[in-house]
Motif scaffolding. Structure first.
Motif, PDB file in Angstrom:
ATOM      1  N   ALA A 163       0.870  -1.335   0.039  1.00 22.62           N
ATOM      2  CA  ALA A 163       0.032   0.023   0.026  1.00 22.62           C
ATOM      3  C   ALA A 163       0.784   1.124   0.002  1.00 22.62           C
ATOM      4  CB  ALA A 163      -0.861   0.073   0.993  1.00 22.62           C
ATOM      5  N   PHE A 164       1.880   1.310   0.811  1.00 23.87           N
ATOM      6  CA  PHE A 164       2.813   2.250   0.884  1.00 23.87           C
ATOM      7  C   PHE A 164       3.456   2.598  -0.512  1.00 23.87           C
ATOM      8  CE2 PHE A 164       5.988   5.295   2.928  1.00 23.87           C
ATOM      9  CZ  PHE A 164       5.251   6.316   3.402  1.00 23.87           C
ATOM     10  N   ALA A 165       3.883   1.422  -1.042  1.00 25.17           N
ATOM     11  CA  ALA A 165       4.734   1.660  -2.404  1.00 25.17           C
ATOM     12  C   ALA A 165       3.872   2.465  -3.362  1.00 25.17           C
ATOM     13  CB  ALA A 165       4.986   0.456  -2.973  1.00 25.17           C
ATOM     14  N   LEU A 166       2.317   2.458  -3.354  1.00 22.62           N
ATOM     15  CA  LEU A 166       1.749   3.364  -4.282  1.00 22.62           C
ATOM     16  C   LEU A 166       1.823   4.685  -3.844  1.00 22.62           C
ATOM     17  CD1 LEU A 166      -0.492   3.711  -6.413  1.00 22.62           C
ATOM     18  CD2 LEU A 166      -2.128   3.366  -4.958  1.00 22.62           C
ATOM     19  N   ARG A 167       1.670   5.015  -2.546  1.00 23.03           N
ATOM     20  CA  ARG A 167       1.635   6.218  -1.916  1.00 23.03           C
ATOM     21  C   ARG A 167       3.127   6.848  -2.286  1.00 23.03           C
ATOM     22  NH1 ARG A 167      -0.576   6.928   3.832  1.00 23.03           N
ATOM     23  NH2 ARG A 167      -0.768   8.991   3.024  1.00 23.03           N
ATOM     24  N   THR A 168       4.118   6.132  -2.171  1.00 23.43           N
ATOM     25  CA  THR A 168       5.560   6.527  -2.539  1.00 23.43           C
ATOM     26  C   THR A 168       5.584   6.982  -3.844  1.00 23.43           C
ATOM     27  OG1 THR A 168       6.420   5.436  -0.913  1.00 23.43           O
ATOM     28  CG2 THR A 168       7.929   6.193  -2.446  1.00 23.43           C
ATOM     29  N   GLN A 169       4.845   6.130  -4.734  1.00 25.60           N
ATOM     30  CA  GLN A 169       5.147   6.445  -6.238  1.00 25.60           C
ATOM     31  C   GLN A 169       4.355   7.531  -6.590  1.00 25.60           C
ATOM     32  OE1 GLN A 169       3.348   3.541  -8.702  1.00 25.60           O
ATOM     33  NE2 GLN A 169       3.713   4.595 -10.421  1.00 25.60           N
ATOM     34  N   LEU A 170       3.211   7.923  -6.085  1.00 29.08           N
ATOM     35  CA  LEU A 170       2.640   9.353  -6.236  1.00 29.08           C
ATOM     36  C   LEU A 170       3.471  10.347  -5.657  1.00 29.08           C
ATOM     37  CD1 LEU A 170      -1.205   7.961  -5.392  1.00 29.08           C
ATOM     38  CD2 LEU A 170      -0.138   8.179  -7.672  1.00 29.08           C
ATOM     39  N   ALA A 171       4.005  10.228  -4.440  1.00 31.10           N
ATOM     40  CA  ALA A 171       4.718  11.460  -4.031  1.00 31.10           C
ATOM     41  C   ALA A 171       5.789  11.647  -4.929  1.00 31.10           C
ATOM     42  CB  ALA A 171       5.021  10.998  -2.754  1.00 31.10           C
ATOM     43  N   GLU A 172       6.367  10.571  -5.377  1.00 24.76           N
ATOM     44  CA  GLU A 172       7.496  10.834  -6.206  1.00 24.76           C
ATOM     45  C   GLU A 172       7.134  11.500  -7.663  1.00 24.76           C
ATOM     46  OE1 GLU A 172       9.085   6.862  -6.628  1.00 24.76           O
ATOM     47  OE2 GLU A 172      10.506   7.013  -4.879  1.00 24.76           O
ATOM     48  N   GLU A 173       6.117  11.182  -8.332  1.00 22.86           N
ATOM     49  CA  GLU A 173       5.489  11.705  -9.341  1.00 22.86           C
ATOM     50  C   GLU A 173       5.296  13.473  -9.115  1.00 22.86           C
ATOM     51  OE1 GLU A 173       3.229   7.848 -11.341  1.00 22.86           O
ATOM     52  OE2 GLU A 173       1.969   9.704 -10.504  1.00 22.86           O
ATOM     53  N   LEU A 174       4.748  13.753  -8.022  1.00 16.94           N
ATOM     54  CA  LEU A 174       4.600  15.080  -7.622  1.00 16.94           C
ATOM     55  C   LEU A 174       5.997  15.869  -7.546  1.00 16.94           C
ATOM     56  CD1 LEU A 174       2.039  16.862  -6.889  1.00 16.94           C
ATOM     57  CD2 LEU A 174       2.656  16.348  -4.646  1.00 16.94           C
ATOM     58  N   GLU A 175       7.160  15.120  -6.925  1.00 14.44           N
ATOM     59  CA  GLU A 175       7.939  15.650  -6.615  1.00 14.44           C
ATOM     60  C   GLU A 175       8.920  16.030  -7.870  1.00 14.44           C
ATOM     61  OE1 GLU A 175       8.188  13.799  -2.185  1.00 14.44           O
ATOM     62  OE2 GLU A 175       9.318  12.982  -3.752  1.00 14.44           O
ATOM     63  N   GLN A 176       9.084  14.932  -8.699  1.00 12.19           N
ATOM     64  CA  GLN A 176       9.642  15.014 -10.040  1.00 12.19           C
ATOM     65  C   GLN A 176       9.047  16.016 -10.971  1.00 12.19           C
ATOM     66  OE1 GLN A 176       9.680  10.883 -11.095  1.00 12.19           O
ATOM     67  NE2 GLN A 176      11.004  10.316  -9.473  1.00 12.19           N
ATOM     68  N   ALA A 177       7.993  16.388 -10.953  1.00  9.97           N
ATOM     69  CA  ALA A 177       7.257  16.983 -12.016  1.00  9.97           C
ATOM     70  C   ALA A 177       7.587  18.844 -11.668  1.00  9.97           C
ATOM     71  CB  ALA A 177       5.879  17.185 -11.773  1.00  9.97           C
ATOM     72  N   ASP A 178       7.806  19.209 -12.709  1.00 11.09           N
ATOM     73  CA  ASP A 178       8.099  20.752 -12.821  1.00 11.09           C
ATOM     74  C   ASP A 178       6.935  21.559 -12.769  1.00 11.09           C
ATOM     75  OD1 ASP A 178      11.204  20.760 -13.193  1.00 11.09           O
ATOM     76  OD2 ASP A 178      10.692  19.450 -14.667  1.00 11.09           O
ATOM     77  N   ALA A 179       5.909  21.058 -13.347  1.00 11.64           N
ATOM     78  CA  ALA A 179       4.547  21.717 -13.393  1.00 11.64           C
ATOM     79  C   ALA A 179       3.289  20.609 -13.276  1.00 11.64           C
ATOM     80  CB  ALA A 179       4.509  22.508 -14.573  1.00 11.64           C
ATOM     81  N   PRO A 231       6.940  20.998   2.730  1.00  9.18           N
ATOM     82  CA  PRO A 231       6.405  19.861   1.601  1.00  9.18           C
ATOM     83  C   PRO A 231       7.390  19.796   0.578  1.00  9.18           C
ATOM     84  CG  PRO A 231       4.617  21.537   2.203  1.00  9.18           C
ATOM     85  CD  PRO A 231       6.241  22.104   2.960  1.00  9.18           C
ATOM     86  N   SER A 232       7.555  18.490   0.292  1.00  7.00           N
ATOM     87  CA  SER A 232       8.434  18.077  -0.705  1.00  7.00           C
ATOM     88  C   SER A 232       8.273  18.722  -2.171  1.00  7.00           C
ATOM     89  CB  SER A 232       8.744  16.808  -0.913  1.00  7.00           C
ATOM     90  OG  SER A 232       7.345  16.077  -1.150  1.00  7.00           O
ATOM     91  N   ALA A 233       6.964  19.321  -2.419  1.00  9.20           N
ATOM     92  CA  ALA A 233       6.637  19.728  -3.728  1.00  9.20           C
ATOM     93  C   ALA A 233       6.503  21.346  -3.646  1.00  9.20           C
ATOM     94  CB  ALA A 233       5.498  19.088  -4.507  1.00  9.20           C
ATOM     95  N   LYS A 234       7.001  21.855  -2.530  1.00  3.96           N
ATOM     96  CA  LYS A 234       6.517  23.239  -2.376  1.00  3.96           C
ATOM     97  C   LYS A 234       7.077  24.298  -3.457  1.00  3.96           C
ATOM     98  CE  LYS A 234       6.922  26.900   1.332  1.00  3.96           C
ATOM     99  NZ  LYS A 234       7.303  27.134   2.509  1.00  3.96           N
TER     100      LYS A 234
END
Length: 216
Positions: free
Chosen positions: A74-90, A124-127
């Motif tokens: 379950a947490f692997a999915l949450r981590t993936q979503l967080a990484e997508e948010l963090e890796q995005a520029d917009a 926040p990591s995507a601030k």
């Protein structure tokens, strides 16, 4: 090379969805201006995320070393979503109004992506990342209209995206989208057409603006 995270949540396909039409216009302009960039597209209607449950929620508040196999998955999915948010520029989010609020699939994405101490909290990591929200709606809920008190899309998303994630939020609002199909709204069709055209113009202009920002 910049990365765009595109999230669509309309239950309707692009040809029948006001929000998808605008997010698609944004993406098209983005890719024309930045052909070497990356687009991560999450279609929450075609590929919905599971709603947050006790297993996924408890995993976010416990030491990963103590996670059960179920919590790990379950947490692997949450981590993936967080990484997508963090890796995005917009980020671009299609958020049509359903029953005065956002689609449940978009709420599921938010619940899964919100991780205390990472994506929200003191730092926040995507601030600071820009997010454009296409908040389409069948009527008008603008300030001064009779239905203004029922506007729970922009108010909620401003709170969670800016107040929670710390993102730089901007809204594009195509409204009166039911006018062409509702005889009672026939006289509002010209206003709908103006709103639709303005939304597409705003999306294209914002895409160009952001590409220029990242190219500078």
């Amino acid at each position: 090379m910049a990365t765009l995270l595109l999230i669509d949540s309309s239950v309707f396909p692009e040809g029948g969805s006001a929000s998808r039409a605008v997010t698609a216009a944004f993406r098209k302009t983005w890719e024309e201006q930045h052909p070497d960039g990356t687009v991560i597209h999450r279609d929450l209607a075609a590929d919905p995320l599971p709603h947050l449950d006790a297993v996924a929620a408890s995993a976010g508040f416990s030491d990963p070393a103590t996670h059960t196999p179920e919590q790990q998955a379950a947490f692997a999915l949450r981590t993936q979503l967080a990484e997508e948010l963090e890796q995005a520029d917009a980020i671009v989010i299609g958020a049509p109004m359903y029953n005065f609020t956002i689609p449940s699939t978009l709420k599921a994405w938010l619940d899964q992506a919100i991780i205390m101490g990472r994506t929200i909290g003191e730092n926040p990591s995507a601030k600071g990342k820009p997010v454009v929200v296409v908040a389409s709606r069948g009527g008008s809920y603008a300030p001064g209209t009779p239905r203004e008190p029922f506007e729970y899309v922009q108010n909620y998303l401003e709170a969670v995206l800016n107040g929670g994630f710390g993102l730089e939020v901007e809204f594009i609002v195509p409204e009166l989208t039911m006018a062409p199909s509702n005889p009672a709204m026939a006289e509002l069709v010209p206003l709908f057409e103006t709103s639709r055209a303005k939304a597409h113009e705003q999306a294209e202009a914002k895409a160009k603006e952001l590409v220029a920002r990242f190219a500078a």
